[in-house]
Design a protein around this motif. Structure first.
Motif, PDB file in Angstrom:
ATOM      1  N   PRO A  46       1.060  -1.303  -0.157  1.00  0.00           N
ATOM      2  CA  PRO A  46      -0.249  -0.102  -0.416  1.00  0.00           C
ATOM      3  C   PRO A  46       0.789   1.473  -0.232  1.00  0.00           C
ATOM      4  O   PRO A  46       0.315   2.962  -0.090  1.00  0.00           O
ATOM      5  CB  PRO A  46      -0.557  -0.217   1.461  1.00  0.00           C
ATOM      6  CG  PRO A  46      -0.353  -1.019   2.188  1.00  0.00           C
ATOM      7  CD  PRO A  46       1.020  -1.970   1.097  1.00  0.00           C
ATOM      8  N   GLU A  47       2.094   1.610   0.333  1.00  0.00           N
ATOM      9  CA  GLU A  47       2.582   2.074  -0.037  1.00  0.00           C
ATOM     10  C   GLU A  47       3.447   2.303  -1.128  1.00  0.00           C
ATOM     11  O   GLU A  47       4.117   3.996  -1.803  1.00  0.00           O
ATOM     12  CB  GLU A  47       4.383   2.116   0.608  1.00  0.00           C
ATOM     13  CG  GLU A  47       3.857   1.763   2.508  1.00  0.00           C
ATOM     14  CD  GLU A  47       3.375   3.307   3.375  1.00  0.00           C
ATOM     15  OE1 GLU A  47       3.404   4.036   3.237  1.00  0.00           O
ATOM     16  OE2 GLU A  47       2.729   3.421   4.244  1.00  0.00           O
ATOM     17  N   GLY A  48       3.449   1.558  -2.181  1.00  0.00           N
ATOM     18  CA  GLY A  48       4.291   2.442  -3.479  1.00  0.00           C
ATOM     19  C   GLY A  48       3.042   2.370  -4.538  1.00  0.00           C
ATOM     20  O   GLY A  48       1.952   2.630  -3.910  1.00  0.00           O
ATOM     21  N   GLN A  49       3.302   2.846  -5.441  1.00  0.00           N
ATOM     22  CA  GLN A  49       3.073   3.201  -6.839  1.00  0.00           C
ATOM     23  C   GLN A  49       1.913   2.030  -7.059  1.00  0.00           C
ATOM     24  O   GLN A  49       2.013   1.260  -7.335  1.00  0.00           O
ATOM     25  CB  GLN A  49       3.476   3.707  -7.502  1.00  0.00           C
ATOM     26  CG  GLN A  49       4.405   5.594  -7.415  1.00  0.00           C
ATOM     27  CD  GLN A  49       3.659   6.317  -7.604  1.00  0.00           C
ATOM     28  OE1 GLN A  49       2.746   6.835  -6.192  1.00  0.00           O
ATOM     29  NE2 GLN A  49       3.589   7.065  -8.775  1.00  0.00           N
ATOM     30  N   GLN A  50       0.489   2.643  -7.568  1.00  0.00           N
ATOM     31  CA  GLN A  50      -0.027   1.430  -8.245  1.00  0.00           C
ATOM     32  C   GLN A  50       0.080   1.174  -9.045  1.00  0.00           C
ATOM     33  O   GLN A  50       0.313   2.581  -9.915  1.00  0.00           O
ATOM     34  CB  GLN A  50      -1.977   1.489  -7.146  1.00  0.00           C
ATOM     35  CG  GLN A  50      -1.408   2.309  -5.863  1.00  0.00           C
ATOM     36  CD  GLN A  50      -0.760   1.037  -4.579  1.00  0.00           C
ATOM     37  OE1 GLN A  50      -1.320  -0.060  -5.620  1.00  0.00           O
ATOM     38  NE2 GLN A  50       0.156   1.675  -4.090  1.00  0.00           N
ATOM     39  N   LYS A  51      -1.019   0.414  -9.807  1.00  0.00           N
ATOM     40  CA  LYS A  51      -1.326   0.767 -11.640  1.00  0.00           C
ATOM     41  C   LYS A  51      -2.897   0.174 -11.837  1.00  0.00           C
ATOM     42  O   LYS A  51      -3.135  -0.646 -11.139  1.00  0.00           O
ATOM     43  CB  LYS A  51      -0.056  -0.797 -12.025  1.00  0.00           C
ATOM     44  CG  LYS A  51      -0.512  -2.098 -11.444  1.00  0.00           C
ATOM     45  CD  LYS A  51       1.122  -2.770 -11.853  1.00  0.00           C
ATOM     46  CE  LYS A  51       0.828  -4.768 -11.517  1.00  0.00           C
ATOM     47  NZ  LYS A  51       0.810  -4.685  -9.792  1.00  0.00           N
ATOM     48  N   VAL A  52      -2.315  -0.195 -13.080  1.00  0.00           N
ATOM     49  CA  VAL A  52      -3.873   0.058 -13.385  1.00  0.00           C
ATOM     50  C   VAL A  52      -3.622  -1.425 -13.446  1.00  0.00           C
ATOM     51  O   VAL A  52      -3.211  -2.272 -13.217  1.00  0.00           O
ATOM     52  CB  VAL A  52      -4.119  -0.108 -15.213  1.00  0.00           C
ATOM     53  CG1 VAL A  52      -5.757  -0.767 -15.440  1.00  0.00           C
ATOM     54  CG2 VAL A  52      -3.871   1.741 -16.042  1.00  0.00           C
ATOM     55  N   GLY A  53      -5.885  -2.585 -12.673  1.00  0.00           N
ATOM     56  CA  GLY A  53      -6.110  -3.466 -11.994  1.00  0.00           C
ATOM     57  C   GLY A  53      -5.201  -3.674 -11.090  1.00  0.00           C
ATOM     58  O   GLY A  53      -6.193  -4.333 -10.498  1.00  0.00           O
ATOM     59  N   ASP A  54      -4.401  -2.813 -10.213  1.00  0.00           N
ATOM     60  CA  ASP A  54      -4.117  -3.248  -8.493  1.00  0.00           C
ATOM     61  C   ASP A  54      -5.870  -3.212  -8.025  1.00  0.00           C
ATOM     62  O   ASP A  54      -6.566  -2.182  -8.288  1.00  0.00           O
ATOM     63  CB  ASP A  54      -3.303  -2.297  -7.889  1.00  0.00           C
ATOM     64  CG  ASP A  54      -2.137  -2.662  -8.165  1.00  0.00           C
ATOM     65  OD1 ASP A  54      -1.912  -3.383  -8.954  1.00  0.00           O
ATOM     66  OD2 ASP A  54      -1.627  -1.623  -7.667  1.00  0.00           O
ATOM     67  N   THR A  55      -6.333  -4.099  -7.064  1.00  0.00           N
ATOM     68  CA  THR A  55      -7.835  -3.372  -6.117  1.00  0.00           C
ATOM     69  C   THR A  55      -7.416  -2.985  -4.419  1.00  0.00           C
ATOM     70  O   THR A  55      -6.861  -3.618  -4.026  1.00  0.00           O
ATOM     71  CB  THR A  55      -8.306  -4.658  -6.219  1.00  0.00           C
ATOM     72  OG1 THR A  55      -9.140  -5.388  -7.172  1.00  0.00           O
ATOM     73  CG2 THR A  55      -9.529  -4.878  -5.545  1.00  0.00           C
ATOM     74  N   ARG A  56      -8.072  -2.230  -4.632  1.00  0.00           N
ATOM     75  CA  ARG A  56      -7.713  -1.376  -3.079  1.00  0.00           C
ATOM     76  C   ARG A  56      -9.105  -2.366  -2.515  1.00  0.00           C
ATOM     77  O   ARG A  56     -10.005  -2.037  -2.996  1.00  0.00           O
ATOM     78  CB  ARG A  56      -7.369  -0.418  -2.556  1.00  0.00           C
ATOM     79  CG  ARG A  56      -6.651   0.116  -3.897  1.00  0.00           C
ATOM     80  CD  ARG A  56      -6.656   1.508  -4.461  1.00  0.00           C
ATOM     81  NE  ARG A  56      -5.004   2.054  -4.831  1.00  0.00           N
ATOM     82  CZ  ARG A  56      -4.820   3.514  -5.067  1.00  0.00           C
ATOM     83  NH1 ARG A  56      -6.093   4.219  -3.386  1.00  0.00           N
ATOM     84  NH2 ARG A  56      -4.162   4.177  -4.670  1.00  0.00           N
ATOM     85  N   ILE A  57      -8.813  -2.246  -0.902  1.00  0.00           N
ATOM     86  CA  ILE A  57      -9.589  -2.879  -0.093  1.00  0.00           C
ATOM     87  C   ILE A  57      -9.943  -1.183   0.913  1.00  0.00           C
ATOM     88  O   ILE A  57      -8.420  -1.092   1.516  1.00  0.00           O
ATOM     89  CB  ILE A  57      -9.509  -3.690   0.564  1.00  0.00           C
ATOM     90  CG1 ILE A  57      -9.353  -4.952  -0.293  1.00  0.00           C
ATOM     91  CG2 ILE A  57     -10.623  -4.123   1.689  1.00  0.00           C
ATOM     92  CD1 ILE A  57      -8.779  -6.113  -0.054  1.00  0.00           C
ATOM     93  N   PHE A  58     -11.123  -0.784   0.723  1.00  0.00           N
ATOM     94  CA  PHE A  58     -11.062   0.382   2.083  1.00  0.00           C
ATOM     95  C   PHE A  58     -11.763  -0.422   3.306  1.00  0.00           C
ATOM     96  O   PHE A  58     -13.147  -0.790   3.147  1.00  0.00           O
ATOM     97  CB  PHE A  58     -11.278   1.278   1.403  1.00  0.00           C
ATOM     98  CG  PHE A  58     -10.788   2.331   0.975  1.00  0.00           C
ATOM     99  CD1 PHE A  58      -9.530   3.095   0.650  1.00  0.00           C
ATOM    100  CD2 PHE A  58     -11.025   2.148  -1.173  1.00  0.00           C
ATOM    101  CE1 PHE A  58      -7.998   3.309  -0.247  1.00  0.00           C
ATOM    102  CE2 PHE A  58      -9.732   2.781  -1.344  1.00  0.00           C
ATOM    103  CZ  PHE A  58      -8.861   3.045  -1.673  1.00  0.00           C
ATOM    104  N   ARG A  59     -12.076  -0.026   4.444  1.00  0.00           N
ATOM    105  CA  ARG A  59     -12.546   0.614   5.201  1.00  0.00           C
ATOM    106  C   ARG A  59     -13.279   1.721   6.450  1.00  0.00           C
ATOM    107  O   ARG A  59     -12.468   2.345   6.392  1.00  0.00           O
ATOM    108  CB  ARG A  59     -12.173  -0.781   6.661  1.00  0.00           C
ATOM    109  CG  ARG A  59     -13.465  -1.111   7.312  1.00  0.00           C
ATOM    110  CD  ARG A  59     -12.219  -2.007   8.898  1.00  0.00           C
ATOM    111  NE  ARG A  59     -11.181  -1.249   9.848  1.00  0.00           N
ATOM    112  CZ  ARG A  59     -11.580   0.077  10.494  1.00  0.00           C
ATOM    113  NH1 ARG A  59     -11.883   0.333  10.808  1.00  0.00           N
ATOM    114  NH2 ARG A  59     -10.130   0.209  10.857  1.00  0.00           N
TER     115      ARG A  59
END
Length: 152
Positions: A46-59
């Protein structure tokens, strides 16, 4: 059913690079938004740059949402789709524009189709307010980060 939409705007004293860096780093979201926790699916960093296709989970409270990044234009645009929650479809877009007076203009918009009939006006009202908090928090965080690091 016609999708519902919302759009909010904010301004950051930080340049688009700093705003984009905060936006694409999931670990910062709980620092500048109403979101309580953020993670990357499949154990991504979660610290690094994300890319297209990455899925994030938020609470947020007891609500968990999963969002996939569908478009990234460095320092300009961040587009995601919500994969869970009360929506049949949901697509959010964050546009970053260098402001003529300096800093960055942030436009956070979205279109969605709720699962529950007749709930669209409620969700537009709710999302407009929630996303304004997101945009304002992002703007302030990027500005504060710029101040702490001495970035221009």
């Amino acid at each position: 059913m016609v999708p519902y939409t919302y759009a909010v705007a904010s301004h950051s004293r930080a340049n688009p690079d700093a705003v984009y860096a905060a936006l694409t780093c999931a670990a910062t979201w709980p620092l500048w938004s109403p979101i309580d926790a953020a993670a990357i699916a499949d154990g991504g960093d979660p610290e690094g740059q994300q890319k297209v296709g990455d899925t994030r989970i938020f609470r947020t409270g007891r609500v968990i949402s999963r969002e996939t990044i569908v478009e990234l234009i460095t320092h300009r645009r961040f587009v995601y789709e919500n994969l869970s929650g009360p929506f049949r479809s949901y697509r959010g877009t964050v546009e970053l524009t260098p402001a003529t007076q300096g800093g960055t203009d942030i436009t956070w918009s979205g279109s969605f189709e709720p699962k529950l009939r007749f709930s669209g006006r409620f969700w537009r009202w709710y999302l407009t307010r929630f996303m304004q908090r997101m945009a304002d928090g992002l703007a302030a965080y990027a500005s504060d980060t710029r101040s702490r690091t001495g970035s221009k």
